[in-house]
Design a protein around this motif. Structure first.
Motif, short mmCIF file in Angstrom:
data_model
loop_
_atom_site.label_atom_id
_atom_site.label_comp_id
_atom_site.label_asym_id
_atom_site.label_seq_id
_atom_site.Cartn_x
_atom_site.Cartn_y
_atom_site.Cartn_z
N HIS A 225 -11.59 32.46 18.74
CA HIS A 225 -12.69 32.81 18.09
C HIS A 225 -12.84 32.48 16.34
O HIS A 225 -13.39 33.01 15.63
CB HIS A 225 -12.23 34.46 17.74
N ALA A 228 -16.40 31.94 15.22
CA ALA A 228 -17.02 32.91 14.51
C ALA A 228 -16.38 33.43 13.37
O ALA A 228 -17.30 34.12 12.36
CB ALA A 228 -16.95 34.32 15.73
N LEU A 229 -15.17 33.55 12.88
CA LEU A 229 -14.79 33.67 11.85
C LEU A 229 -15.03 32.91 10.69
O LEU A 229 -15.47 33.55 9.52
CB LEU A 229 -13.01 33.62 11.69
N ASP A 231 -18.13 31.57 10.28
CA ASP A 231 -19.36 31.87 10.07
C ASP A 231 -19.52 33.00 9.54
O ASP A 231 -20.22 33.17 8.40
CB ASP A 231 -20.12 32.12 11.57
N ARG A 232 -18.69 34.13 9.60
CA ARG A 232 -18.75 35.42 8.81
C ARG A 232 -18.25 34.98 7.45
O ARG A 232 -18.78 35.78 6.35
CB ARG A 232 -17.64 36.02 9.18
N TRP A 233 -17.29 34.00 7.23
CA TRP A 233 -17.06 33.67 5.60
C TRP A 233 -17.97 33.12 4.98
O TRP A 233 -18.15 33.30 3.99
CB TRP A 233 -15.50 32.72 5.92
N THR A 281 -12.75 38.70 4.68
CA THR A 281 -13.42 38.25 5.65
C THR A 281 -12.60 38.42 6.88
O THR A 281 -11.41 38.37 7.02
CB THR A 281 -13.76 36.67 5.52
N TYR A 282 -13.13 39.01 8.07
CA TYR A 282 -12.65 39.16 9.54
C TYR A 282 -13.86 39.15 10.14
O TYR A 282 -14.91 39.29 10.03
CB TYR A 282 -11.84 40.50 9.22
N HIS A 283 -13.20 38.91 11.73
CA HIS A 283 -14.22 39.01 12.48
C HIS A 283 -13.74 40.00 13.76
O HIS A 283 -12.57 39.88 14.36
CB HIS A 283 -14.59 37.80 13.20
N GLN A 284 -14.52 40.91 14.20
CA GLN A 284 -14.00 41.95 15.27
C GLN A 284 -14.64 41.37 16.65
O GLN A 284 -15.93 41.04 16.70
CB GLN A 284 -14.63 43.33 14.98
N SER A 335 -8.58 37.08 11.32
CA SER A 335 -8.72 36.86 9.89
C SER A 335 -8.13 35.65 9.23
O SER A 335 -7.18 35.25 10.11
CB SER A 335 -8.18 38.31 9.08
#
Length: 531
Positions: A225, A228-229, A231-233, A281-284, A335
């Motif tokens: 993942h 995806a992390l 991208d969120r950053w 920043t984190y990704h669930q 994260s």
């Protein structure tokens, strides 16, 4: 006459090896695939070698080096822009609006026919699809409404930040991509490195000090993942700084087989802001829980003709949509670690050139070549991580979900429980399932095909300056198709390579002539110079 012993003759290079070495020397693809090209006007049929396009140097060195050169040009062109690129969309033409009106009438007729169960519904649906294709050919971007109506929407998840994550300030993102200018002449950019968290102490060779306490499960899931992390950053960074940050980034593995990110960022961002964004920043991962295997070994779900069922009870497995609907908490949260490296870079400096080379340094090597295991300890570490990746689902369509009693999306009779072809499960990638290069859309305003066309246009202009004309052939009357197996007219690959080498030598001689004509003449020390 051949002389020497058999051993001495066996040391002589093979003819095929000499051809490949010569092809690599002249930048000719050594693994081309052959296409059959037919001319509709003349009826001529010929075989054309097409470059393989590999980005791995051990597979095809010339193609990999060309791909790296394009990436370097792409990185250099977009990193230190001083003027805002223009991305204003063109206004829709009359043809656009006319086709869309026609599509609206077709959709209305299709929906009425579908409700009534009329036989012409399928024909109307095909007509709608052809109109969509015409709109695409006219240059339209984006998606049009589905004539069948919106599909089933995924359940809404709370967007409230986790209590264990720091808060971030939010600003309205301006429509600009160029950074600030300082002192009237300096417009620095950034070089940033992001790394995942620690899973246990490691040695200098990347292997864990204590393999029993090293968290391989979290390492495998974080690697899957990681994209995806990232991208969120970028989303969080843009919201914090208040402008559309653009980037050119490469994903590379560390010695411990954990991915990390090197990024060239246009414009300057305070180092403290980068650290704050990284910490917050984190990704669930809102996927079903996959901690304990339900099936393993020879005890696997079976296909009953319509779906996968339990081999003993013959009860169907839990469908993916039902499993997602029942979620109360994410299956995993990924994260970054605390280590954040950032550095300001000025455009046009030697340091900028060095960092571009560093960004693209490993793009011609596969992941297995970058983190090659040289010792037994490293091989055991790689094997242990690969064992965990084999049972870590990589997407909602991954066949590994069947081992956890969940039927993924898109299953059929050819799906084999636990066997997924995704890159995340391969021994050679070790958890780098996505692309090695990540580029924002407004970085240079060009795709790799556009940069390739720029290089070609530059060469053609240089040749035209010395009277060498290379008109573009008309390809509209050519028919390209793959060569059928066993085609008796297919020439050997060595013949194709020899022809390509001769052609490349001719092109190089013409280009060298253009370079000599463009360069100023050298004045001899004995010749009088103008005052």
């Amino acid at each position: 006459m051949t002389t020497g012993t058999r051993a001495q003759r066996m040391k002589q290079p093979l003819a095929a090896d000499v051809i490949i070495a010569t092809a690599e020397q002249h930048g000719v693809c050594v693994r081309p695939f052959t296409m059959e090209v037919g001319d509709l006007d003349t009826g001529e049929l010929r075989y054309v070698p097409v470059p393989c396009g590999s980005t791995v140097e051990s597979v095809c060195g010339p193609c990999a080096r060309k791909a790296r050169a394009l990436r370097m040009a792409q990185c250099r062109e977009g990193w230190h822009m001083t003027e805002e690129p223009d991305f204003t969309p063109d206004k829709p033409s009359d043809d656009h609006t006319a086709l869309l009106e026609f599509r609206a009438d077709l959709v209305a007729a299709y929906q009425q026919a579908a409700v009534a169960g009329a036989v012409e519904a399928d024909e109307l649906h095909d007509e709608i699809r052809s109109v969509d294709e015409e709109l695409r050919q006219l240059g339209m971007r984006g998606r049009l409404p589905n004539p069948d109506g919106p599909g089933k929407r995924s359940p809404k998840r709370s967007t409230k930040r986790r209590q264990d994550a720091p808060e971030l300030p939010r600003r309205r993102v301006e429509k600009r991509t160029v950074g600030r200018e300082y002192a009237g002449r300096f417009r620095p950019s950034m070089f940033v490195t992001l790394t995942l968290d620690s899973y246990g102490r490691v040695r200098d060779d990347g292997t864990p000090v204590d393999p029993t306490s090293y968290d391989y499960r979290r390492a495998a899931r974080d690697a899957v993942h990681f994209a995806a992390l990232v991208d969120r950053w970028w989303q969080n960074l843009r919201r914090v700084v208040g402008w559309d940050v653009q980037y050119f980034a490469t994903v590379e593995p560390q010695k411990r087989c954990t991915p990390h990110l090197h990024a060239a960022v246009r414009g300057s961002v305070p180092h403290e802001v980068l650290r704050q964004v990284t910490a917050a920043t984190y990704h669930q991962v809102w996927w079903p829980q996959h901690d304990e295997l339900v099936y393993d070994g020879n005890h696997l779900p079976v296909w009953d003709g319509e779906q996968f069922v339990d081999p003993d009870t013959r009860q169907p497995l839990t469908a993916w949509a039902d499993a997602v609907d029942d979620l109360d908490e994410p299956a995993h949260v990924v994260s970054f670690g605390r280590q954040v490296h950032s550095k300001g870079i000025l455009g046009g400096s030697q340091e900028a050139g060095r960092h571009i080379g560093y960004l693209t340094k490993y793009l011609t090597k596969s992941t297995g070549e970058v983190i090659e295991a040289a010792t037994d300890r490293q091989r055991q570490h790689h094997d242990r991580l690969h064992d965990e990746l084999r049972v870590t689902p990589c997407s909602p369509r991954c066949a590994v979900w069947l081992l956890y009693g969940i039927e993924p999306l898109g299953t059929n009779s050819r799906t084999h429980p636990g066997h997924c072809k995704g890159r995340a499960h391969r021994r050679t990638t070790l958890g780098l399932p996505g692309r090695r290069v990540l580029v924002s859309r407004k970085w240079s305003g060009k795709t790799l095909a556009d940069h390739r066309a720029d290089r070609k246009a530059f060469v053609l202009e240089s040749l035209a300056a010395v009277g060498i004309s290379k008109p573009e052939p008309d390809r509209s009357r050519l028919v390209w198709q793959k060569v059928q197996p066993g085609d008796p007219g297919l020439p050997p690959r060595d013949h194709l390579l020899m022809h390509a080498i001769a052609e490349r030598i001719k092109w190089r001689a013409e280009y060298d002539k253009a370079l000599l004509a463009a360069s100023p003449p050298d004045l001899s020390a004995t010749q009088p110079q103008a005052a």
